[in-house]
Design a protein around this motif. Structure first.
Motif, PDB file in Angstrom:
ATOM      1  N   GLU A  93       0.827  -1.209   0.000  1.00 23.91           N
ATOM      2  CA  GLU A  93       0.000   0.000   0.000  1.00 23.91           C
ATOM      3  C   GLU A  93       0.863   1.262   0.000  1.00 23.91           C
ATOM      4  OE1 GLU A  93      -4.072  -1.614   2.054  1.00 23.91           O
ATOM      5  OE2 GLU A  93      -2.380  -1.204   3.398  1.00 23.91           O
ATOM      6  N   ALA A  94       1.965   1.264   0.736  1.00 19.92           N
ATOM      7  CA  ALA A  94       2.858   2.426   0.774  1.00 19.92           C
ATOM      8  C   ALA A  94       3.495   2.675  -0.589  1.00 19.92           C
ATOM      9  CB  ALA A  94       3.943   2.226   1.838  1.00 19.92           C
ATOM     10  N   ALA A  95       3.675   1.613  -1.366  1.00 21.93           N
ATOM     11  CA  ALA A  95       4.259   1.735  -2.702  1.00 21.93           C
ATOM     12  C   ALA A  95       3.221   2.118  -3.758  1.00 21.93           C
ATOM     13  CB  ALA A  95       4.946   0.418  -3.085  1.00 21.93           C
ATOM     14  N   LEU A 119       0.045  -1.080 -11.512  1.00 21.81           N
ATOM     15  CA  LEU A 119      -0.470  -1.278 -12.869  1.00 21.81           C
ATOM     16  C   LEU A 119      -1.758  -2.094 -12.877  1.00 21.81           C
ATOM     17  CD1 LEU A 119       2.919  -2.101 -14.614  1.00 21.81           C
ATOM     18  CD2 LEU A 119       1.715   0.093 -14.552  1.00 21.81           C
ATOM     19  N   GLY A 120      -2.177  -2.556 -11.692  1.00 28.26           N
ATOM     20  CA  GLY A 120      -3.384  -3.367 -11.583  1.00 28.26           C
ATOM     21  C   GLY A 120      -3.146  -4.859 -11.660  1.00 28.26           C
ATOM     22  N   SER A 121      -1.881  -5.284 -11.733  1.00 28.18           N
ATOM     23  CA  SER A 121      -1.567  -6.710 -11.781  1.00 28.18           C
ATOM     24  C   SER A 121      -1.808  -7.327 -10.408  1.00 28.18           C
ATOM     25  CB  SER A 121      -0.104  -6.929 -12.176  1.00 28.18           C
ATOM     26  OG  SER A 121       0.153  -6.342 -13.435  1.00 28.18           O
ATOM     27  N   VAL A 122      -2.535  -8.451 -10.387  1.00 29.18           N
ATOM     28  CA  VAL A 122      -2.882  -9.109  -9.132  1.00 29.18           C
ATOM     29  C   VAL A 122      -1.794 -10.111  -8.749  1.00 29.18           C
ATOM     30  CG1 VAL A 122      -4.578 -10.586  -7.968  1.00 29.18           C
ATOM     31  CG2 VAL A 122      -5.337  -8.778  -9.535  1.00 29.18           C
ATOM     32  N   LEU A 123      -1.503 -10.144  -7.459  1.00 25.86           N
ATOM     33  CA  LEU A 123      -0.462 -10.993  -6.915  1.00 25.86           C
ATOM     34  C   LEU A 123      -0.915 -11.469  -5.551  1.00 25.86           C
ATOM     35  CD1 LEU A 123       2.610 -11.809  -7.202  1.00 25.86           C
ATOM     36  CD2 LEU A 123       3.094  -9.708  -5.954  1.00 25.86           C
ATOM     37  N   GLY A 124      -0.586 -12.698  -5.199  1.00 25.15           N
ATOM     38  CA  GLY A 124      -0.879 -13.200  -3.869  1.00 25.15           C
ATOM     39  C   GLY A 124       0.331 -13.059  -2.964  1.00 25.15           C
ATOM     40  N   LEU A 125       0.069 -12.861  -1.686  1.00 18.98           N
ATOM     41  CA  LEU A 125       1.115 -12.883  -0.659  1.00 18.98           C
ATOM     42  C   LEU A 125       0.885 -14.120   0.189  1.00 18.98           C
ATOM     43  CD1 LEU A 125       1.008  -9.152   0.531  1.00 18.98           C
ATOM     44  CD2 LEU A 125       2.428 -10.160  -1.271  1.00 18.98           C
ATOM     45  N   TRP A 126       1.960 -14.798   0.582  1.00 24.35           N
ATOM     46  CA  TRP A 126       1.874 -16.074   1.300  1.00 24.35           C
ATOM     47  C   TRP A 126       2.829 -16.067   2.481  1.00 24.35           C
ATOM     48  CZ3 TRP A 126      -0.401 -20.881  -0.463  1.00 24.35           C
ATOM     49  CH2 TRP A 126      -0.047 -22.002   0.294  1.00 24.35           C
ATOM     50  N   GLU A 127       2.272 -16.151   3.686  1.00 28.42           N
ATOM     51  CA  GLU A 127       3.072 -16.315   4.901  1.00 28.42           C
ATOM     52  C   GLU A 127       2.799 -17.707   5.435  1.00 28.42           C
ATOM     53  OE1 GLU A 127       3.228 -14.808   9.534  1.00 28.42           O
ATOM     54  OE2 GLU A 127       2.212 -13.539   8.066  1.00 28.42           O
TER      55      GLU A 127
END
Length: 132
Positions: A93-95, A119-127
């Motif tokens: 979000e800060a970026a 750019l609107g590209s979707v990405l998942g985050l995984w912890e």
């Protein structure tokens, strides 16, 4: 469900397929790559674990009727490993990115979130969750 062994921060570690027709997708990937599929349960629903031999390659879930009616196509979502999903979401979000799905836990597997870059590209985050 087997998961990546370590978070490997900053590297792609998992892939999800949101499929309009999971049976057709299972058939396609079985023929194309020899992948097998096993139904798993989490968070009151189900998903399909995809494997190549004994190695997990990702998972698949069915697009909802509402998503299909709104023209959402079948699509893959890659996940990047993070050590702290809350902190990673704040950095996105800060970026200038957007948290599309706030972090939540997939029972016994991981904490995940979906974000979009500038750019609107979707990405998942995984912890990854700690192994017990």
């Amino acid at each position: 469900m087997a998961t990546p062994d370590s978070p490997r921060p900053g590297r792609f570690i998992w892939h999800d397929l949101a499929a309009a027709d999971t049976a057709a997708a299972q058939d396609f990937y079985r023929v194309a790559f020899g992948w097998t599929a096993t139904t798993e349960y989490a968070n009151g629903g189900q998903f399909i674990r995809l494997q190549s031999g004994r190695h997990d390659v990702g998972s698949m879930y069915a697009l909802s009727r509402k998503e299909r009616e709104h023209g959402v196509p079948s699509h893959w979502t890659p996940y990047v490993g993070v050590e702290n999903i809350e902190a990673a979401t704040r950095r996105i979000e800060a970026a200038g990115g957007v948290a599309l799905v706030r972090p939540f836990e997939v029972e016994g597997v991981a904490r995940i979130a979906l974000v979009a870059d500038t750019l609107g590209s979707v990405l998942g985050l995984w912890e990854s969750l700690p192994h017990e």
